[in-house]
Motif scaffolding. Structure first.
Motif, PDB file in Angstrom:
ATOM      1  N   VAL A 147       0.848  -1.186   0.000  1.00 46.98           N
ATOM      2  CA  VAL A 147       0.000   0.000   0.000  1.00 46.98           C
ATOM      3  C   VAL A 147       0.884   1.236   0.000  1.00 46.98           C
ATOM      4  O   VAL A 147       2.074   1.180   0.340  1.00 46.98           O
ATOM      5  CB  VAL A 147      -0.943   0.023   1.222  1.00 46.98           C
ATOM      6  CG1 VAL A 147      -1.870  -1.179   1.189  1.00 46.98           C
ATOM      7  CG2 VAL A 147      -0.160   0.069   2.529  1.00 46.98           C
ATOM      8  N   ALA A 148       0.313   2.368  -0.378  1.00 45.09           N
ATOM      9  CA  ALA A 148       1.033   3.633  -0.361  1.00 45.09           C
ATOM     10  C   ALA A 148       1.142   4.139   1.071  1.00 45.09           C
ATOM     11  O   ALA A 148       0.571   3.571   2.004  1.00 45.09           O
ATOM     12  CB  ALA A 148       0.316   4.638  -1.245  1.00 45.09           C
ATOM     13  N   SER A 149       1.867   5.229   1.243  1.00 49.44           N
ATOM     14  CA  SER A 149       2.120   5.748   2.592  1.00 49.44           C
ATOM     15  C   SER A 149       0.841   6.181   3.297  1.00 49.44           C
ATOM     16  O   SER A 149       0.779   6.199   4.525  1.00 49.44           O
ATOM     17  CB  SER A 149       3.087   6.940   2.516  1.00 49.44           C
ATOM     18  OG  SER A 149       2.567   7.952   1.664  1.00 49.44           O
ATOM     19  N   ASP A 150      -0.205   6.535   2.538  1.00 48.75           N
ATOM     20  CA  ASP A 150      -1.479   6.906   3.158  1.00 48.75           C
ATOM     21  C   ASP A 150      -2.454   5.739   3.190  1.00 48.75           C
ATOM     22  O   ASP A 150      -3.660   5.916   3.347  1.00 48.75           O
ATOM     23  CB  ASP A 150      -2.108   8.094   2.428  1.00 48.75           C
ATOM     24  CG  ASP A 150      -2.242   7.870   0.923  1.00 48.75           C
ATOM     25  OD1 ASP A 150      -1.908   6.759   0.465  1.00 48.75           O
ATOM     26  OD2 ASP A 150      -2.659   8.802   0.213  1.00 48.75           O
ATOM     27  N   ASN A 151      -1.910   4.507   3.016  1.00 51.78           N
ATOM     28  CA  ASN A 151      -2.677   3.257   3.084  1.00 51.78           C
ATOM     29  C   ASN A 151      -3.640   3.056   1.918  1.00 51.78           C
ATOM     30  O   ASN A 151      -4.531   2.204   1.990  1.00 51.78           O
ATOM     31  CB  ASN A 151      -3.457   3.154   4.410  1.00 51.78           C
ATOM     32  CG  ASN A 151      -2.531   2.908   5.591  1.00 51.78           C
ATOM     33  OD1 ASN A 151      -1.508   2.241   5.459  1.00 51.78           O
ATOM     34  ND2 ASN A 151      -2.867   3.486   6.741  1.00 51.78           N
ATOM     35  N   LEU A 152      -3.479   3.801   0.842  1.00 50.43           N
ATOM     36  CA  LEU A 152      -4.301   3.595  -0.341  1.00 50.43           C
ATOM     37  C   LEU A 152      -3.651   2.565  -1.250  1.00 50.43           C
ATOM     38  O   LEU A 152      -2.437   2.429  -1.305  1.00 50.43           O
ATOM     39  CB  LEU A 152      -4.491   4.907  -1.108  1.00 50.43           C
ATOM     40  CG  LEU A 152      -5.430   5.943  -0.478  1.00 50.43           C
ATOM     41  CD1 LEU A 152      -5.534   7.166  -1.383  1.00 50.43           C
ATOM     42  CD2 LEU A 152      -6.813   5.368  -0.228  1.00 50.43           C
ATOM     43  N   VAL A 153      -4.490   1.839  -1.976  1.00 47.43           N
ATOM     44  CA  VAL A 153      -4.024   0.853  -2.945  1.00 47.43           C
ATOM     45  C   VAL A 153      -5.093   0.751  -4.033  1.00 47.43           C
ATOM     46  O   VAL A 153      -6.287   0.894  -3.763  1.00 47.43           O
ATOM     47  CB  VAL A 153      -3.789  -0.527  -2.285  1.00 47.43           C
ATOM     48  CG1 VAL A 153      -5.067  -1.042  -1.645  1.00 47.43           C
ATOM     49  CG2 VAL A 153      -3.249  -1.534  -3.284  1.00 47.43           C
ATOM     50  N   VAL A 154      -4.676   0.568  -5.271  1.00 45.66           N
ATOM     51  CA  VAL A 154      -5.610   0.377  -6.383  1.00 45.66           C
ATOM     52  C   VAL A 154      -5.761  -1.113  -6.640  1.00 45.66           C
ATOM     53  O   VAL A 154      -4.765  -1.824  -6.814  1.00 45.66           O
ATOM     54  CB  VAL A 154      -5.122   1.086  -7.656  1.00 45.66           C
ATOM     55  CG1 VAL A 154      -5.996   0.701  -8.850  1.00 45.66           C
ATOM     56  CG2 VAL A 154      -5.150   2.594  -7.473  1.00 45.66           C
ATOM     57  N   LEU A 155      -7.004  -1.596  -6.650  1.00 45.97           N
ATOM     58  CA  LEU A 155      -7.299  -2.998  -6.915  1.00 45.97           C
ATOM     59  C   LEU A 155      -7.932  -3.141  -8.292  1.00 45.97           C
ATOM     60  O   LEU A 155      -8.791  -2.339  -8.674  1.00 45.97           O
ATOM     61  CB  LEU A 155      -8.255  -3.557  -5.858  1.00 45.97           C
ATOM     62  CG  LEU A 155      -7.796  -3.510  -4.397  1.00 45.97           C
ATOM     63  CD1 LEU A 155      -8.898  -4.047  -3.488  1.00 45.97           C
ATOM     64  CD2 LEU A 155      -6.508  -4.297  -4.204  1.00 45.97           C
ATOM     65  N   LEU A 156      -7.510  -4.140  -9.013  1.00 38.41           N
ATOM     66  CA  LEU A 156      -8.143  -4.501 -10.271  1.00 38.41           C
ATOM     67  C   LEU A 156      -9.069  -5.681  -9.992  1.00 38.41           C
ATOM     68  O   LEU A 156      -8.627  -6.720  -9.514  1.00 38.41           O
ATOM     69  CB  LEU A 156      -7.098  -4.883 -11.322  1.00 38.41           C
ATOM     70  CG  LEU A 156      -7.651  -5.329 -12.685  1.00 38.41           C
ATOM     71  CD1 LEU A 156      -8.355  -4.158 -13.368  1.00 38.41           C
ATOM     72  CD2 LEU A 156      -6.527  -5.872 -13.563  1.00 38.41           C
ATOM     73  N   ALA A 157     -10.356  -5.504 -10.285  1.00 30.52           N
ATOM     74  CA  ALA A 157     -11.336  -6.525  -9.930  1.00 30.52           C
ATOM     75  C   ALA A 157     -12.240  -6.834 -11.109  1.00 30.52           C
ATOM     76  O   ALA A 157     -12.467  -5.994 -11.985  1.00 30.52           O
ATOM     77  CB  ALA A 157     -12.169  -6.073  -8.727  1.00 30.52           C
ATOM     78  N   ARG A 158     -12.779  -8.045 -11.105  1.00 34.87           N
ATOM     79  CA  ARG A 158     -13.729  -8.475 -12.123  1.00 34.87           C
ATOM     80  C   ARG A 158     -15.103  -8.623 -11.489  1.00 34.87           C
ATOM     81  O   ARG A 158     -15.249  -9.247 -10.439  1.00 34.87           O
ATOM     82  CB  ARG A 158     -13.284  -9.816 -12.728  1.00 34.87           C
ATOM     83  CG  ARG A 158     -14.223 -10.335 -13.840  1.00 34.87           C
ATOM     84  CD  ARG A 158     -13.743 -11.657 -14.410  1.00 34.87           C
ATOM     85  NE  ARG A 158     -13.769 -12.728 -13.432  1.00 34.87           N
ATOM     86  CZ  ARG A 158     -12.703 -13.428 -13.058  1.00 34.87           C
ATOM     87  NH1 ARG A 158     -11.517 -13.177 -13.589  1.00 34.87           N
ATOM     88  NH2 ARG A 158     -12.803 -14.387 -12.149  1.00 34.87           N
ATOM     89  N   HIS A 159     -16.100  -8.040 -12.142  1.00 33.36           N
ATOM     90  CA  HIS A 159     -17.467  -8.134 -11.636  1.00 33.36           C
ATOM     91  C   HIS A 159     -18.067  -9.479 -12.035  1.00 33.36           C
ATOM     92  O   HIS A 159     -18.059  -9.856 -13.210  1.00 33.36           O
ATOM     93  CB  HIS A 159     -18.310  -6.991 -12.194  1.00 33.36           C
ATOM     94  CG  HIS A 159     -19.724  -7.002 -11.728  1.00 33.36           C
ATOM     95  ND1 HIS A 159     -20.759  -7.518 -12.474  1.00 33.36           N
ATOM     96  CD2 HIS A 159     -20.282  -6.566 -10.563  1.00 33.36           C
ATOM     97  CE1 HIS A 159     -21.885  -7.400 -11.810  1.00 33.36           C
ATOM     98  NE2 HIS A 159     -21.635  -6.817 -10.649  1.00 33.36           N
ATOM     99  N   GLU A 160     -18.597 -10.205 -11.058  1.00 27.67           N
ATOM    100  CA  GLU A 160     -19.194 -11.507 -11.322  1.00 27.67           C
ATOM    101  C   GLU A 160     -20.709 -11.378 -11.457  1.00 27.67           C
ATOM    102  O   GLU A 160     -21.301 -10.358 -11.094  1.00 27.67           O
ATOM    103  CB  GLU A 160     -18.844 -12.481 -10.184  1.00 27.67           C
ATOM    104  CG  GLU A 160     -17.359 -12.577  -9.878  1.00 27.67           C
ATOM    105  CD  GLU A 160     -16.541 -13.191 -11.018  1.00 27.67           C
ATOM    106  OE1 GLU A 160     -17.140 -13.583 -12.037  1.00 27.67           O
ATOM    107  OE2 GLU A 160     -15.306 -13.270 -10.891  1.00 27.67           O
TER     108      GLU A 160
END
Length: 636
Positions: A260-273
């Protein structure tokens, strides 16, 4: 020699300077005349040489554009053989390395094709490779938006795109932002101790993404929002800080840990089921990717805004042209709106009865105009100085102005709101009055204002609303809802519009609907076909045939007796279809139509919205059957 007297010896001993020769005045004139004749002849020679050189440059540019197009097409074909290009780079001593996300960088390919030396590059060579690399990125971005469009004559279509983008120089201004640390291949001449082509990920904060190592004069981050780079980054940081403290829209359970980044953010790549769950496929903590996601999220929902600012923003956004499809710079964008989007119409004159009639020879340019009407308690957005155009009307829950006033938002301030929506700065703003506008004077026809402040930068802006419009353009279209009788009606949820954007609108605005492309004959019009099962969007019309994209309709379609088919201007309908996916809707969107217009209706906490798009008649002009020219009764 002459003897020197005692008196002469007392004076200073100075060298003898002979007097200049006396030149007759007429000789000076002749000399000047000869010099002018020489200059004239030299200028004529220069002009002849420059004319020949210009033709040579034009041919050279055309050759370069074709080479760039063929290079890209060859690269795409070579990518089908994994490792092939990399083996060529090794064989020819072109240094490179692969990054984590595989973002494209064409510098090694340029050096391979054009034979640039691996070492001892001149500064001119570095600049050339950097410019061509940026141009290829823009061409590639254009290509991947709609690869099906390039099944035939791909090279010619790519060359047309380069020409319409004003060549390599224009593409350098129009290319997507690049990340310093996200290059596909980067030349590693700056560090000769690296292994050749080892495929490892190295981050170099001084690298400008051109594949040529550290740049001694790095360019600032390209500004996609027409703001200066420093201000744009400041806004992004502020929006990021605002979002990181929000409550969120859901949770996700991960099987493994993520960085995660220093501010606890993260980008997730997800698939919609199909069961509405999300399967997380991967993640990145890259700060730039997080910023891009922040900007995209920030440009979505407007529900956090105060009522007054949200009412204006939602109406304006309903017809806003997607920023990604617009020219990147402020000047080019303004010229595009003036020459491609807005229209030249004949200016009217009023007769003694107050009605308007056309006056030949006097023309003005239409412009999108927002008016607040207290008497009908609504906000109207349409094109000024014409009697038919797309119309957005919001029947407000709360009045914005008092005493039956009618006021017009300053056109420049409408552009400011569009810019706020584009950058996400809109979410950092607070209004001095949350429910209505502030009256500025005590006269019967008052001006109003809305003071807005950026919570992060402390900068303030005053949006102004004037009581009247100019006499030549004091009217604009409104939609006559009472006369509208729908031939068919269907209730749609936002998922339907999200699917439409994903499958058709996003790719279309990235290619066929991009900037000047939308004005080409094959892209100017869209067809909408409705039958009992689906909506079909017809586009890219060539030789009397269109490509179609189909979208299934829910079972609630009513009123349709026979399949319906209508044609619309792309610039009228496409932005509305694109923006409906971002609309804040309580319940469903009602889409209905007949041969004269296509109408979208929905409601939320701001009010009731109706967006009407006129169809085209057989002569190619908008159908004005259900539209009329509204003007402020108080205007002289």
């Amino acid at each position: 020699m002459f003897a020197q007297s005692d008196n002469d010896s007392k004076t200073s001993s100075l060298p003898y300077v002979p007097s200049p020769p006396i030149v007759p005045k007429n000789a000076v004139k002749l000399q000047v005349l000869d010099n002018v004749q020489q200059l004239d002849q030299q200028l004529e020679n220069l002009r002849e040489s420059a004319s020949a050189n210009r033709k040579t440059l034009q041919r050279a540019n055309q050759d370069l554009w074709h080479l760039l197009a063929r290079t890209l097409l060859w690269s795409l074909e070579a990518d089908k053989s994994p490792g092939y290009k990399e083996s060529l780079y090794r064989a020819h001593g072109v240094r490179w390395h692969r990054t984590a996300d595989g973002s494209p960088n064409f510098s090694p390919l340029i050096r391979l094709v054009w034979g640039f030396a691996s070492t001892d590059l001149s500064q001119a060579d570095r600049v050339t490779i950097s410019q061509w690399n940026t141009a290829l990125k823009a061409i590639y971005a254009h290509y991947i938006q709609n690869p099906d469009d390039f099944r035939f004559n791909a090279e010619g279509k790519l060359v047309d795109f380069i020409a319409e983008s004003r060549g390599v120089a224009g593409l350098n201004g129009a290319s997507p932002d690049h990340n310093e640390n996200d290059n596909d291949f980067r030349d590693d001449d700056a560090n000769d101790n690296d292994d050749l082509g080892d495929g490892n990920d190295r981050s170099d904060p001084t690298n400008d993404g051109d594949g040529l190592g550290p740049n001694p004069n790095p360019d600032p981050k390209k500004d996609r929002s027409n703001l200066d780079s420093e201000n744009h980054e400041k806004i992004t940081r502020a929006v990021r800080s605002f979002i990181v403290q929000s409550n969120g829209i859901g949770t996700a359970t991960l099987k493994t840990g993520v960085r995660v980044a220093s501010d606890n953010l993260v980008v997730l790549l997800a698939r919609h089921e199909n069961d509405d769950t999300l399967t997380v496929l991967g993640s990145t903590s890259n700060s730039r990717q997080i910023n891009l996601a922040v900007e995209a999220i920030a440009s979505g929902s407007l529900t956090v805004l105060p009522y007054s600012l949200r009412a204006l923003s939602e109406v304006i956004k309903s017809q806003a042209f997607p920023p990604k499809a617009l020219p990147p710079s402020g000047v080019k964008r303004a010229n595009w709106y003036r020459n491609k989007y807005n229209e030249k119409v004949e200016a009217p004159e009023r007769d003694q009865n107050g009605s308007t009639r056309k006056k030949r020879g006097r023309r003005h340019t239409t412009v999108s105009r927002l008016v607040i009407r207290a008497e009908s308690r609504d906000v109207l957005l349409s094109m000024s100085g014409t009697d038919v155009s797309p119309v957005t009307r919001c029947k407000l829950h709360h009045q914005l102005v008092d005493n039956a006033n009618t006021v017009y938002l300053n056109a420049d301030h409408r552009v400011i709101i569009e810019r706020w929506l584009e950058t996400g700065e809109i979410f950092m703003l607070e209004a001095a009055t949350t429910e209505n506008l502030v009256r500025e004077c005590s006269s019967e026809e008052a001006s109003y204002k809305l003071d807005v402040r950026n919570r992060s930068t402390e900068e303030s802006t005053t949006l102004r609303f004037e009581p009247g419009a100019t006499s030549a353009t004091d009217y604009q279209p409104d939609f006559d809802a009472d006369k509208f009788a729908a031939d068919w009606t269907v209730e749609l949820d936002l998922k339907w519009f999200l699917q439409l954007r994903k499958v058709w609108a996003d790719p279309w605005f990235g290619g066929l609907g991009l900037s000047h492309q939308i004005t080409r004959d094959r892209n100017r019009k869209l067809e909408i076909e409705i039958d009992g099962a689906e909506v079909r969007i017809g586009f890219n019309r060539e030789d009397g045939h269109s490509a179609f994209e189909s979208f299934a309709l829910p079972d609630n379609l009513s009123g349709l007796v026979t399949p319906a088919r209508s044609t619309y201007l792309s610039k009228d309908l496409a932005p509305i279809l694109f923006n409906m996916a971002d609309a804040n809707v309580d319940g469903a969107v009602t889409m209905s139509g007949n041969q004269h217009a296509l109408v979208f209706q929905y409601a939320n906490s701001i009010g009731s919205f109706a967006i009407a798009v006129p169809s085209l008649q057989f002569n190619g002009r908008r159908d004005g059957t259900l539209f009329y020219a509204w003007s402020n009764p108080s205007c002289p």
